[in-house]
Design an enzyme around this catalytic site. Sequence first.
Site, PDB file in Angstrom:
ATOM      1  N   GLU A   1       0.860  -1.189   0.000  1.00 33.25           N
ATOM      2  CA  GLU A   1       0.000   0.000   0.000  1.00 33.25           C
ATOM      3  C   GLU A   1       0.891   1.231   0.000  1.00 33.25           C
ATOM      4  OE1 GLU A   1      -1.846  -0.017   3.863  1.00 33.25           O
ATOM      5  OE2 GLU A   1      -2.037  -2.184   3.817  1.00 33.25           O
TER       6      GLU A   1
ATOM      7  N   LYS B   1       2.265   4.537   1.447  1.00 41.48           N
ATOM      8  CA  LYS B   1       2.380   5.042   2.812  1.00 41.48           C
ATOM      9  C   LYS B   1       2.027   6.524   2.783  1.00 41.48           C
ATOM     10  CE  LYS B   1       5.742   5.227   6.549  1.00 41.48           C
ATOM     11  NZ  LYS B   1       5.634   6.679   6.736  1.00 41.48           N
TER      12      LYS B   1
ATOM     13  N   ASP C   1       1.742  10.291   4.220  1.00 38.61           N
ATOM     14  CA  ASP C   1       2.454  11.141   5.150  1.00 38.61           C
ATOM     15  C   ASP C   1       1.442  11.976   5.921  1.00 38.61           C
ATOM     16  OD1 ASP C   1       4.753  11.856   6.281  1.00 38.61           O
ATOM     17  OD2 ASP C   1       5.458  13.148   4.664  1.00 38.61           O
TER      18      ASP C   1
ATOM     19  N   TYR D   1      -6.727   1.676   6.816  1.00 35.13           N
ATOM     20  CA  TYR D   1      -5.987   0.532   6.315  1.00 35.13           C
ATOM     21  C   TYR D   1      -5.918  -0.622   7.308  1.00 35.13           C
ATOM     22  CZ  TYR D   1      -2.580   3.471   8.738  1.00 35.13           C
ATOM     23  OH  TYR D   1      -1.953   4.280   9.655  1.00 35.13           O
TER      24      TYR D   1
ATOM     25  N   LYS E   1      10.896   3.175   2.615  1.00 35.24           N
ATOM     26  CA  LYS E   1      10.921   4.634   2.431  1.00 35.24           C
ATOM     27  C   LYS E   1      11.548   4.979   1.092  1.00 35.24           C
ATOM     28  CE  LYS E   1       9.574   6.206   6.550  1.00 35.24           C
ATOM     29  NZ  LYS E   1      10.041   7.383   7.195  1.00 35.24           N
TER      30      LYS E   1
ATOM     31  N   CYS F   1      23.199  43.286  13.072  1.00 41.64           N
ATOM     32  CA  CYS F   1      21.865  43.020  12.528  1.00 41.64           C
ATOM     33  C   CYS F   1      21.720  43.696  11.164  1.00 41.64           C
ATOM     34  CB  CYS F   1      20.805  43.550  13.494  1.00 41.64           C
ATOM     35  SG  CYS F   1      19.137  43.469  12.841  1.00 41.64           S
TER      36      CYS F   1
ATOM     37  N   CYS G   1      18.952  46.689  11.710  1.00 41.83           N
ATOM     38  CA  CYS G   1      19.112  47.850  12.579  1.00 41.83           C
ATOM     39  C   CYS G   1      20.567  48.155  12.910  1.00 41.83           C
ATOM     40  CB  CYS G   1      18.323  47.665  13.875  1.00 41.83           C
ATOM     41  SG  CYS G   1      19.054  46.463  14.998  1.00 41.83           S
TER      42      CYS G   1
ATOM     43  N   CYS H   1      19.513  39.409  17.442  1.00 40.76           N
ATOM     44  CA  CYS H   1      19.553  40.856  17.578  1.00 40.76           C
ATOM     45  C   CYS H   1      18.757  41.158  18.837  1.00 40.76           C
ATOM     46  CB  CYS H   1      18.920  41.531  16.369  1.00 40.76           C
ATOM     47  SG  CYS H   1      18.631  43.288  16.645  1.00 40.76           S
TER      48      CYS H   1
ATOM     49  N   CYS I   1      14.319  46.863  17.421  1.00 40.13           N
ATOM     50  CA  CYS I   1      14.746  46.519  16.060  1.00 40.13           C
ATOM     51  C   CYS I   1      13.520  46.451  15.151  1.00 40.13           C
ATOM     52  CB  CYS I   1      15.456  45.160  16.056  1.00 40.13           C
ATOM     53  SG  CYS I   1      15.829  44.578  14.387  1.00 40.13           S
TER      54      CYS I   1
HETATM   55 ZN    ZN Z   1      18.053  44.314  14.627  1.00 35.25          ZN
END
Ligand code: ZN
Length: 688
Positions: free
Chosen positions: A114, A116, A118, A226, A317, A411, A414, A429, A434
Amino acid sequence: MTPAERIAELRHLIRHHEERYYVLSDPEIADAEFDELMRELEQLESEYPDLVSDDSPTRRVGGRVAAGFATVEHAEPMLSLDNAYSEEELRAFDDRVRRGLGMGLDDAVRYVAELKIDGVSIALTFENGTLVRGATRGDGVRGEDVTANIRTVRAVPLGLRGEGWSGRVEVRGEVFLPRKAFERINAERTERGEPLFANPRNAAAGTLRNLDPALVATRGLRAWVYQLVGAGTPQGARVTTHTETFELLQQWGLPVEPHWRPCVGLGELVAFCREWDEQRRSLEFDTDGVVIKVDRLADRRLLGTTSKCPRWAIAFKFPAEQKTTRLEKIEVNVGRTGAVTPFAVLEPVFIAGSTVSMATLHNADDIARKDIRDGDWVIVEKAGDVIPRVVGPIPSRRPADSRPWQMPTTCPRCGAALHRPEGEVVWRCENTSCPAKLQRGLEHFASRGAMNIEGLGESLIAQLIERGLVRDYADVYALTAETLAGLISTSARADGRTIERRFGEKNAVKVIAEIDRSRTNELWRLMYGLGIRHVGERAAQVLADALGSIDALAAASIEELQATREIGPVLAESVRSWFDEPRNQQLLARLRAAGVRMEVPPEERAPRRAEGPLTGKTYVLTGTLASMTREEATTAIERLGGKVAGSVSRKTAAVIVGSDAGSKADKARELGVPMLDEAAFRALIERT
Ligand SMILES: [Zn+2]
């Protein structure tokens, strides 16, 4: 034809067409015709409420699950399967089975192969043919009772047909999201700046555990079964093979994935696996392998199970699909919590069914360990997850002038220096103002799953921040239509182009109305929207149900939080430290001052309190209604904007009187308050 006969006929027709649509993907009638059947049934059922039954297709969506899901113990543990990752491992499995059954080298075992799925494993229990319970797998021994959500999955019949199912019948299977439904959900989330689900499995799992069945119903979950628990045993149905089990399940109207096939011997198994590895993208849903089971149930009993897995089954798999492409540049993204995460911008490559131009790179350590660089040729993989990842570079194809990649020290948004807390792999950051953090935070705050402020999307938020109009979430509530009008709104389309348009006055008025409406949101929406680490949609719902107000949440100790069902130490700690932060306390004070609702009003337990035809009217329920529970009646009134009170006064719009009504009916008579019997009440809520 009597109404009862017509109702029975309509239910039969609707189930038939649900099956054509949701199980066979082969509808016989147009959606509008289907809706017409449904409307006729609803109409008849409202006229003849005593003919309403729990297995009617009109009753798929019920009231909200009040306080989390109950735990249920599985009658028989839900085992997992051993995996095989190659044809050699399949051969070894076949050898073990033949030895176990005392078969010679020339004997071939009869298997069933069958696809499989997910998805999320579930157990469905029917009693005398009626669906009474749907439970998740949980840890295999104990799962969660998700019946209200399972009922909304239209591939799952609310009642079995055919014969041979008397008493209690348990079947097992998988709930999943077809790829299209998954893409639709993520497209909606993109538009609203919400975090995306990594793959259909996560989306299905998250949906199945949501506390609001009405929301679950909109997500488009599907299901296959199943397994028939107890098949072939003296107490179970009289089948001797898995093939017969599948045929029986189908006769009962249960959804069975149609591509299963009996396979005799290893050769046919391998052929099936190869065939579907090639063809699987043509399916509507994701499959990550093939489940192989010994067909004869007597042979299965002979082989038995280990403590974890049956010896008579294995999951093969499919190998993850990999491609090579050029990594143009490593860039970094600043998230809501300030986490700065690198990702790869790729030369677009077609892999596992879609074009990929970005891939995750986990973190700076991972990049350094694998030595992934700008301009490298890399191997990209898309395994179970829809979001692809970079497996590693191909150093032999590296340009001569290549240099190791450096994590930025500041960052990108900023300019603040980035920090990495000890023991963590993520750079952050830590600048609280920010703009990148505020941007992501606000996108989350306004998102559909949180405060649900339609129109307050990514580009509008960016402009509001840029112009200094919004410095925290509370500022949103001070915005006016005049301020918004004239700003430019851009939106990205699926084809990659962006549309730009000036924010019209009409649009501005709409967004302000949405912001205004969000003040009276359910409490869990606010709790989720605040963006407290680890507090997802579901944890927010659980906390709101348990504590009932922001004040109670703010006052709760770690121990008290942990005493709440489903709330663990990490979550409790995270909630506690969020509320301890003075800046957050100020934010809450400002939100409160802006009129944002901070508690669940005691009389209001419905998922959505709508403005409606009953707004401003208060009803009182007394006695027992035949066709609905008191909770369902309350929900119905609240959906239409009305209120339900516990006692009768002169202001009561009407008293709804069921059987065995008590003193409230007398009181209503005394005060001259109108009284509605069940039929009149049903007419009221159906009509309005
Ligand atoms: Zn930042």
